[in-house]
Design a protein around this motif. Structure first.
Motif, PDB file in Angstrom:
ATOM      1  N   GLY A 313       0.798  -1.220   0.000  1.00 16.13           N
ATOM      2  CA  GLY A 313       0.000   0.000   0.000  1.00 16.13           C
ATOM      3  C   GLY A 313       0.827   1.264   0.000  1.00 16.13           C
ATOM      4  O   GLY A 313       0.298   2.352  -0.217  1.00 16.13           O
ATOM      5  N   GLY A 314       2.124   1.147   0.247  1.00 17.86           N
ATOM      6  CA  GLY A 314       3.001   2.317   0.287  1.00 17.86           C
ATOM      7  C   GLY A 314       3.679   2.621  -1.027  1.00 17.86           C
ATOM      8  O   GLY A 314       4.287   3.677  -1.193  1.00 17.86           O
ATOM      9  N   ASN A 315       3.610   1.667  -1.980  1.00 20.82           N
ATOM     10  CA  ASN A 315       4.210   1.813  -3.307  1.00 20.82           C
ATOM     11  C   ASN A 315       5.714   2.072  -3.224  1.00 20.82           C
ATOM     12  O   ASN A 315       6.254   2.970  -3.864  1.00 20.82           O
ATOM     13  N   ARG A 316       6.379   1.252  -2.415  1.00 23.60           N
ATOM     14  CA  ARG A 316       7.825   1.372  -2.257  1.00 23.60           C
ATOM     15  C   ARG A 316       8.455  -0.014  -2.147  1.00 23.60           C
ATOM     16  O   ARG A 316       7.776  -1.000  -1.869  1.00 23.60           O
ATOM     17  N   ILE A 317       9.770  -0.046  -2.333  1.00 23.66           N
ATOM     18  CA  ILE A 317      10.587  -1.203  -2.002  1.00 23.66           C
ATOM     19  C   ILE A 317      11.499  -0.778  -0.862  1.00 23.66           C
ATOM     20  O   ILE A 317      12.074   0.319  -0.890  1.00 23.66           O
ATOM     21  N   ALA A 318      11.624  -1.630   0.149  1.00 22.90           N
ATOM     22  CA  ALA A 318      12.387  -1.255   1.336  1.00 22.90           C
ATOM     23  C   ALA A 318      13.464  -2.284   1.635  1.00 22.90           C
ATOM     24  O   ALA A 318      13.342  -3.466   1.296  1.00 22.90           O
ATOM     25  N   LYS A 319      14.513  -1.809   2.284  1.00 20.27           N
ATOM     26  CA  LYS A 319      15.642  -2.645   2.694  1.00 20.27           C
ATOM     27  C   LYS A 319      15.938  -2.381   4.163  1.00 20.27           C
ATOM     28  O   LYS A 319      15.907  -1.235   4.615  1.00 20.27           O
ATOM     29  N   ILE A 320      16.223  -3.437   4.921  1.00 22.86           N
ATOM     30  CA  ILE A 320      16.701  -3.292   6.295  1.00 22.86           C
ATOM     31  C   ILE A 320      18.102  -3.886   6.369  1.00 22.86           C
ATOM     32  O   ILE A 320      18.309  -5.055   6.033  1.00 22.86           O
ATOM     33  N   ASN A 321      19.061  -3.070   6.787  1.00 25.11           N
ATOM     34  CA  ASN A 321      20.421  -3.537   7.007  1.00 25.11           C
ATOM     35  C   ASN A 321      20.460  -4.244   8.357  1.00 25.11           C
ATOM     36  O   ASN A 321      20.208  -3.630   9.396  1.00 25.11           O
ATOM     37  N   VAL A 322      20.751  -5.540   8.350  1.00 20.58           N
ATOM     38  CA  VAL A 322      20.678  -6.340   9.573  1.00 20.58           C
ATOM     39  C   VAL A 322      21.696  -5.867  10.608  1.00 20.58           C
ATOM     40  O   VAL A 322      21.409  -5.838  11.806  1.00 20.58           O
ATOM     41  N   ASP A 323      22.890  -5.477  10.170  1.00 22.73           N
ATOM     42  CA  ASP A 323      23.932  -5.071  11.111  1.00 22.73           C
ATOM     43  C   ASP A 323      23.663  -3.704  11.731  1.00 22.73           C
ATOM     44  O   ASP A 323      23.741  -3.536  12.946  1.00 22.73           O
ATOM     45  N   SER A 324      23.355  -2.719  10.903  1.00 24.42           N
ATOM     46  CA  SER A 324      23.193  -1.354  11.418  1.00 24.42           C
ATOM     47  C   SER A 324      21.789  -1.074  11.916  1.00 24.42           C
ATOM     48  O   SER A 324      21.578  -0.180  12.730  1.00 24.42           O
ATOM     49  N   GLY A 325      20.801  -1.818  11.420  1.00 18.71           N
ATOM     50  CA  GLY A 325      19.417  -1.557  11.792  1.00 18.71           C
ATOM     51  C   GLY A 325      18.753  -0.485  10.959  1.00 18.71           C
ATOM     52  O   GLY A 325      17.564  -0.218  11.125  1.00 18.71           O
ATOM     53  N   GLN A 326      19.483   0.144  10.049  1.00 16.58           N
ATOM     54  CA  GLN A 326      18.914   1.216   9.228  1.00 16.58           C
ATOM     55  C   GLN A 326      17.996   0.644   8.151  1.00 16.58           C
ATOM     56  O   GLN A 326      18.306  -0.369   7.527  1.00 16.58           O
ATOM     57  N   MET A 327      16.859   1.293   7.942  1.00 12.76           N
ATOM     58  CA  MET A 327      15.934   0.912   6.881  1.00 12.76           C
ATOM     59  C   MET A 327      15.951   1.984   5.795  1.00 12.76           C
ATOM     60  O   MET A 327      15.987   3.179   6.092  1.00 12.76           O
ATOM     61  N   THR A 328      15.936   1.541   4.532  1.00 17.70           N
ATOM     62  CA  THR A 328      15.926   2.449   3.386  1.00 17.70           C
ATOM     63  C   THR A 328      14.705   2.145   2.537  1.00 17.70           C
ATOM     64  O   THR A 328      14.424   0.983   2.240  1.00 17.70           O
ATOM     65  N   GLU A 329      13.978   3.183   2.140  1.00 18.06           N
ATOM     66  CA  GLU A 329      12.789   3.030   1.302  1.00 18.06           C
ATOM     67  C   GLU A 329      13.002   3.740  -0.035  1.00 18.06           C
ATOM     68  O   GLU A 329      13.511   4.864  -0.074  1.00 18.06           O
ATOM     69  N   TYR A 330      12.581   3.072  -1.116  1.00 19.41           N
ATOM     70  CA  TYR A 330      12.693   3.625  -2.465  1.00 19.41           C
ATOM     71  C   TYR A 330      11.297   3.710  -3.076  1.00 19.41           C
ATOM     72  O   TYR A 330      10.561   2.715  -3.112  1.00 19.41           O
ATOM     73  N   ASP A 331      10.919   4.871  -3.579  1.00 17.35           N
ATOM     74  CA  ASP A 331       9.634   5.004  -4.263  1.00 17.35           C
ATOM     75  C   ASP A 331       9.644   4.192  -5.555  1.00 17.35           C
ATOM     76  O   ASP A 331      10.606   4.244  -6.332  1.00 17.35           O
ATOM     77  N   ILE A 332       8.557   3.440  -5.805  1.00 19.27           N
ATOM     78  CA  ILE A 332       8.394   2.743  -7.079  1.00 19.27           C
ATOM     79  C   ILE A 332       8.008   3.780  -8.133  1.00 19.27           C
ATOM     80  O   ILE A 332       7.108   4.602  -7.900  1.00 19.27           O
ATOM     81  N   PRO A 333       8.652   3.790  -9.303  1.00 14.69           N
ATOM     82  CA  PRO A 333       8.405   4.850 -10.290  1.00 14.69           C
ATOM     83  C   PRO A 333       6.959   4.944 -10.768  1.00 14.69           C
ATOM     84  O   PRO A 333       6.468   6.038 -11.035  1.00 14.69           O
ATOM     85  N   THR A 334       6.271   3.801 -10.901  1.00 12.13           N
ATOM     86  CA  THR A 334       4.890   3.802 -11.378  1.00 12.13           C
ATOM     87  C   THR A 334       3.945   3.836 -10.187  1.00 12.13           C
ATOM     88  O   THR A 334       4.129   3.098  -9.221  1.00 12.13           O
ATOM     89  N   GLY A 335       2.916   4.674 -10.254  1.00  8.73           N
ATOM     90  CA  GLY A 335       2.013   4.773  -9.116  1.00  8.73           C
ATOM     91  C   GLY A 335       0.749   5.539  -9.451  1.00  8.73           C
ATOM     92  O   GLY A 335       0.447   5.782 -10.616  1.00  8.73           O
TER      93      GLY A 335
END
Length: 595
Positions: A313-335
């Motif tokens: 529902g957020g129209n993104r792809i996300a990554k969680i770095n297991v070591d640092s705990g940081q999460m990164t979200e990328y907007d999907i181009p089509t929406g």
């Protein structure tokens, strides 16, 4: 009065942007039906497409941009509702050069020989099973799959093509049987093996995660080799995607589960004594058009250093770095709602593929392109962080009339450029860093509740600084007028930094870091009734959803707000239907004896 216009797919797909990180491909099929996806050792993507009348496996060779279609034989033997509910999934078997897949339409497990293109189907013993997730066993000798409507998990022996099924059980706390383990309608959805050979299964209908020891299973028994777990707190929980990774030099395991009825990923220790008893909620950024972001399938890279998931529902792809705990979200181009739910990662970890149902596209996130920005919160860390620092505070305790300060550090790395950027110093980086925004999200579905905050500075020019510091002042709201009830408890807030892509200045990349807080406030008077309102979201950002009335069928926002309710009603109706069917069969079996 103007007549309301019906909602169409065009309302879900109104724009197509450009992205530095994500590349999309339009598929050669016109009907909507995209579901699961996988990759082979050559870097090709294989995906599943299904309608009521047909199901197709498609291979994309991205280097030469060639699509090859493989039609799945067999007649449709289930209702359309089961086809729509059970998303066909795939897994590539490198040893046999075969693609295995679940096919709800024919109620079977499929085997596609990559060399010959031949497809063989193995019928599932349970009718209308709704096969969903699929995974290879660690020894490569069998295929395991989940039956979301059949309420079973099963394994298919690759040599004999024999299927053995095992009914699943849900947790006692999620049942309606006064503490009796629930063995009906648990909705097994996705499954994965950990490094110890334990099989983990998400049970979407019973708010549980199932731990399975395959070596201890007994056919047609749900009491041997299975242990269900649910959240320690009485929270709404709809487990969907799942991944288990080793961390702390392999001495411990960490589990990530997507809460598909919510906007979060649950991170927890995978040890049987700690599973879901102490956990961290990774809250995603609020959606532009949907009340929740609905995280989907989860995949992990081979080294267990990162996990990835789409936000349905957020129209993104996300990554969680297991070591640092940081999460990164990328907007999907089509929406604004491409409807990305299923994902896969290439063997080398360089591409995270996903399907977009509404836009009829498949796409991948290029993980080799770095984000030239990191976020740190010195002095506080979360239970997911691997760094051992005895001087680090576990919880940020907030009390009334006692403000606290979070120190936030942003860093850029001028070396974090793509190959093209590195070869040309004049080429801009993948992000515009001249106005990085800082805010807070998380804590709950309605956002930051009962806390006021200010960030100084709120916007930072990282083009001129490799390191910048900001402070976020937090304070519990006063309740002198008793307009809100703020409850004591432990929560997770996400410190978020956002930057625009340089290719399309409407696409965001967000970095989020979780910080656990404890609200230590006096309990409200016993006779005080909780007001019929939700906490306001004190965050000012670009993700606010206009409220035109909850039951608004004339706008995309209205449809999306009621969609989870409609889905829930549909699933409940299906469960009731199945129970009525079982009751009728039982009655018919007993009638001869009663006579």
């Amino acid at each position: 009065m103007v007549n309301a216009q019906p909602i169409t797919l065009k309302d879900m797909v109104t724009y197509e942007k450009q992205s530095n990180f994500i590349k999309e491909f339009k598929i050669p099929l016109t009907e909507r039906g995209l579901k699961g996806i996988t990759t082979d050792t050559l870097g090709n993507a294989w995906f599943y497409h299904s309608t009521f009348n047909s199901s197709t496996i498609v291979r994309l060779e991205p280097i030469v941009m060639k699509f090859t279609q493989y039609s799945v034989p067999g007649k449709t033997v289930v209702d359309n509702a089961i086809i729509n509910l059970a998303g066909g999934q795939l897994v590539f078997d490198n040893d046999s050069n075969v693609v295995w897949f679940t096919d709800a339409r024919t109620n079977s497990i499929g085997k596609l020989d990559v060399k010959s293109g031949d497809i063989q189907l193995v019928s599932i013993p349970t009718p209308k099973a709704g096969p969903m997730g699929i995974v290879l066993s660690p020894d490569g000798k069998s295929v395991w799959f989940a039956e979301i409507t059949g309420n079973r998990i099963a394994n298919l022996d690759i040599q004999s093509n024999k299927i053995i099924e095992y009914p699943v059980i849900g947790s006692a706390s999620s049942s309606n049987n006064n503490g009796i383990l629930n063995n009906q309608d648990n909705g097994p959805t996705f499954l994965t093996f950990d490094s110890k050979g334990v099989l983990w299964v998400t049970l979407s209908y019973s708010s549980s995660v199932l731990r399975v020891e395959p070596w201890a299973l007994v056919p047609n028994s749900s009491t041997m080799g299975m242990s269900p777990f649910t959240l320690a707190k009485s929270e709404t929980f709809s487990p969907f995607g799942i991944a288990v990774v080793d961390y702390k030099a392999g001495s411990q395991q960490r589990m990530y589960v997507s809460d598909h009825g919510s906007s979060r990923i649950i991170s927890t220790d995978a040890g049987p004594n700690l599973l879901l008893q102490s956990y961290l909620s990774y809250w995603t950024s609020p959606s532009q058009v949907y009340p929740t972001t609905l995280p989907g399938q989860i995949v992990a890279d081979k080294l267990g250093k990162a996990i990835y998931f789409p936000e349905h529902g957020g129209n993104r792809i996300a990554k969680i770095n297991v070591d640092s705990g940081q999460m990164t979200e990328y907007d999907i181009p089509t929406g604004p709602l491409s409807t990305a739910l299923f994902t896969a990662i290439s063997g080398d970890g360089k591409k995270v593929w996903f399907t977009e149902w509404a836009s009829n596209k498949i796409a991948y996130l290029d993980t080799t392109i770095p984000v030239p920005l990191t976020i740190q919160v010195p002095g506080y860390y979360n239970i997911n962080n691997n760094n051992n620092n005895n001087n680090t505070t576990m919880l940020l305790v907030l009390k009334r009339n006692a403000p606290k300060i979070l120190d936030v550090v942003l860093k850029t790395d001028n070396n974090n450029k793509t190959a093209l950027e590195a070869s040309s110093p004049s080429t801009p980086q993948s992000l515009l860093l001249n106005e990085v925004g800082l805010s807070l999200v998380g804590m709950g579905e309605s956002g930051i509740a009962g806390i006021n905050y200010t960030a100084q500075p709120q916007r930072i020019d990282m083009e001129k600084n490799s390191t910048a510091n900001s402070q976020i002042a937090l304070q519990v709201e006063n309740d002198e007028n008793n307009s809100r009830i703020i409850r004591t408890g432990q929560y997770t807030i996400m410190v978020r930094a956002t930057a625009l892509e340089n290719k399309d200045n409407n696409s965001l990349v967000s970095l989020l870091y979780p910080v656990q807080i404890m609200l230590d406030v006096p309990a409200p008077p016993i006779n005080q009734q909780q007001p019929q309102q939700t906490y306001p979201n004190n965050i000012s950002n670009n993700y606010q959803v206009p409220v035109n009335g909850f039951f608004d069928f004339t706008s995309l926002g209205g449809i999306l707000r009621i969609f989870p309710l409609l889905v829930a009603i549909g699933l409940i109706a299906y469960i009731v239907y199945r129970r009525i069917e079982r009751s009728r069969k039982t009655t018919q079996q007993h009638r001869p004896q009663e006579r």
